[in-house]
Design an enzyme around this catalytic site. Structure first.
Site, mmCIF file in Angstrom:
data_model
loop_
_atom_site.group_PDB
_atom_site.id
_atom_site.type_symbol
_atom_site.label_atom_id
_atom_site.label_comp_id
_atom_site.label_asym_id
_atom_site.label_seq_id
_atom_site.Cartn_x
_atom_site.Cartn_y
_atom_site.Cartn_z
ATOM 1 N N ARG A 192 0.841 -1.186 0.000
ATOM 2 C CA ARG A 192 0.000 0.000 0.000
ATOM 3 C C ARG A 192 0.883 1.246 0.000
ATOM 4 O O ARG A 192 1.953 1.243 0.619
ATOM 5 C CB ARG A 192 -0.882 0.035 1.258
ATOM 6 C CG ARG A 192 -2.059 -0.905 1.227
ATOM 7 C CD ARG A 192 -3.123 -0.480 0.230
ATOM 8 N NE ARG A 192 -4.252 -1.402 0.234
ATOM 9 C CZ ARG A 192 -4.389 -2.435 -0.594
ATOM 10 N NH1 ARG A 192 -3.481 -2.684 -1.510
ATOM 11 N NH2 ARG A 192 -5.447 -3.222 -0.513
ATOM 12 N N HIS A 219 -0.758 0.056 -9.882
ATOM 13 C CA HIS A 219 -1.487 -0.857 -8.985
ATOM 14 C C HIS A 219 -2.006 -2.079 -9.762
ATOM 15 O O HIS A 219 -3.204 -2.370 -9.768
ATOM 16 C CB HIS A 219 -2.632 -0.127 -8.265
ATOM 17 C CG HIS A 219 -3.053 -0.796 -6.982
ATOM 18 N ND1 HIS A 219 -3.437 -0.106 -5.851
ATOM 19 C CD2 HIS A 219 -3.153 -2.104 -6.644
ATOM 20 C CE1 HIS A 219 -3.754 -0.962 -4.887
ATOM 21 N NE2 HIS A 219 -3.593 -2.192 -5.349
HETATM 22 C C1 GLV Z 1 -4.929 -5.032 -3.963
HETATM 23 O O1 GLV Z 1 -4.442 -3.989 -3.767
HETATM 24 C C2 GLV Z 1 -5.213 -5.995 -2.938
HETATM 25 O O2 GLV Z 1 -5.185 -5.666 -1.738
HETATM 26 O O3 GLV Z 1 -5.520 -7.140 -3.308
#
Ligand code: GLV
Length: 314
Positions: free
Chosen positions: A224, A277
């Protein structure tokens, strides 16, 4: 009986089809078209709007569309006592490992440097290192860290792990707790962050952490954006030219603000690789099977899998 679907990124139509293929009785309502709030028994969400989940008086479980649940636990008005379930899915795990392996190999084989050599038409062979001499530290060694760690071991890398609680892992040397962090970092050439984002891990990728890594280490953050103190990373990378700064490079898949703003310095930093991401994307078919299995368990009163402990945050 209905399940609420809320995500700005996942395909609502595909999830609806996959859920109904498993459980035709379950009506899927796509936020904000929620209809009668009392019909909603389950919620399947990514970044639910704060305060929304408390509107459903008959909510029996909240399912995360992702492995992480920080996007749910961050809601200050989360309804109390409603179980939260995270996504643990084979294809998600495999994709995370692919991303980790790809970027470890890229640094290990100097591909990040050869990419810039090509742009300069520069023909230069750099020394090769043996995989067993490259120490890869998994910061977070749960389901995801163990899978990536074992696959990296199979390629010959010297893999170690760090986790919050003292729980040994078969075949992977593991450090734990705040006291174990510095010794772990001291021995890590490539650091991969796979931690859940909790109050205890927020900002863990900071100047102190970077300084504890050996000179020339690499950092890969695939957890994150909140784990990283962005200014500290820029500082640790020096001027951006090879040879400057304590860290040799960083690969980032997650950011404090997503999408990463166009004027953010990370985009153009010569020692930072940015991806949007994408380390893993949840697969609707296997994800829906998993959720329906858990809904059946809830109904039958048998233990639900992948339940989150809101106190610890994952
Ligand atoms: C993506 O960010 C997840 O947490 O799977």
């Amino acid at each position: 009986m209905a399940i609420l679907f809320k995500s700005a990124w996942d395909d609502a139509g595909e999830w609806t089809r996959c859920i109904q293929a498993e459980e035709p009785e379950l009506e899927v309502r796509v936020w904000p078209e929620v209809g009668e709030a009392a019909d909603i028994e389950f919620a399947l969400v990514w970044e639910p709007p704060p305060g929304d989940l408390k509107r459903y008086p008959n909510l029996k479980a909240i399912f995360s569309l992702a492995a992480g649940v920080d996007h749910i636990l961050g809601d200050p008005e989360l309804p109390e006592g409603v179980p939260i379930v995270r996504m643990v899915d084979q294809s998600l795990t495999a994709q995370m490992s692919e991303y980790a392996i790809y970027h470890v190999l890229r640094y290990h084989r100097n591909m990040h440097l050869y990419e810039s050599f090509q742009r300069e038409r520069r023909w230069e062979q750099l020394p090769l290192h043996r995989a067993q001499d490259r120490r890869v530290g998994m910061l977070g060694i749960g389901v995801l860290g163990q899978d990536a760690g074992r696959k990296l071991q199979a390629l010959g890398f010297d893999v170690l792990g760090w986790r919050r609680a003292a729980r040994p892992i078969d075949g992977i040397e593991t450090f734990h707790g705040p006291d174990g962090l510095t010794p772990f970092l001291n021995r890590t050439d490539i650091l991969i962050c796979l931690l859940p984002l909790t109050p205890a891990t927020r900002g863990i990728l900071n100047a102190g952490t970077f300084a504890a890594l050996p000179e020339g280490a690499f950092v890969i953050n695939m957890a994150r954006g909140g784990h990283l103190v962005e200014e500290d990373l820029i500082g640790a990378l020096g001027s951006g030219q090879p040879g400057s700064g304590h860290l040799a490079g960083a690969t980032l898949d997650v950011f404090r603000e997503e999408p990463l703003p166009p004027d953010h310095p990370f985009w153009r930093h010569p020692k930072i690789t940015v991806t949007p991401h994408i380390a893993s994307l949840t697969d609707a078919r296997s994800g829906a099977q998993d959720i329906i299995d858990n809904i059946r368990r809830l109904r039958a009163g048998t233990p639900v899998r992948n339940l989150v402990d809101p106190e610890i945050g994952y």
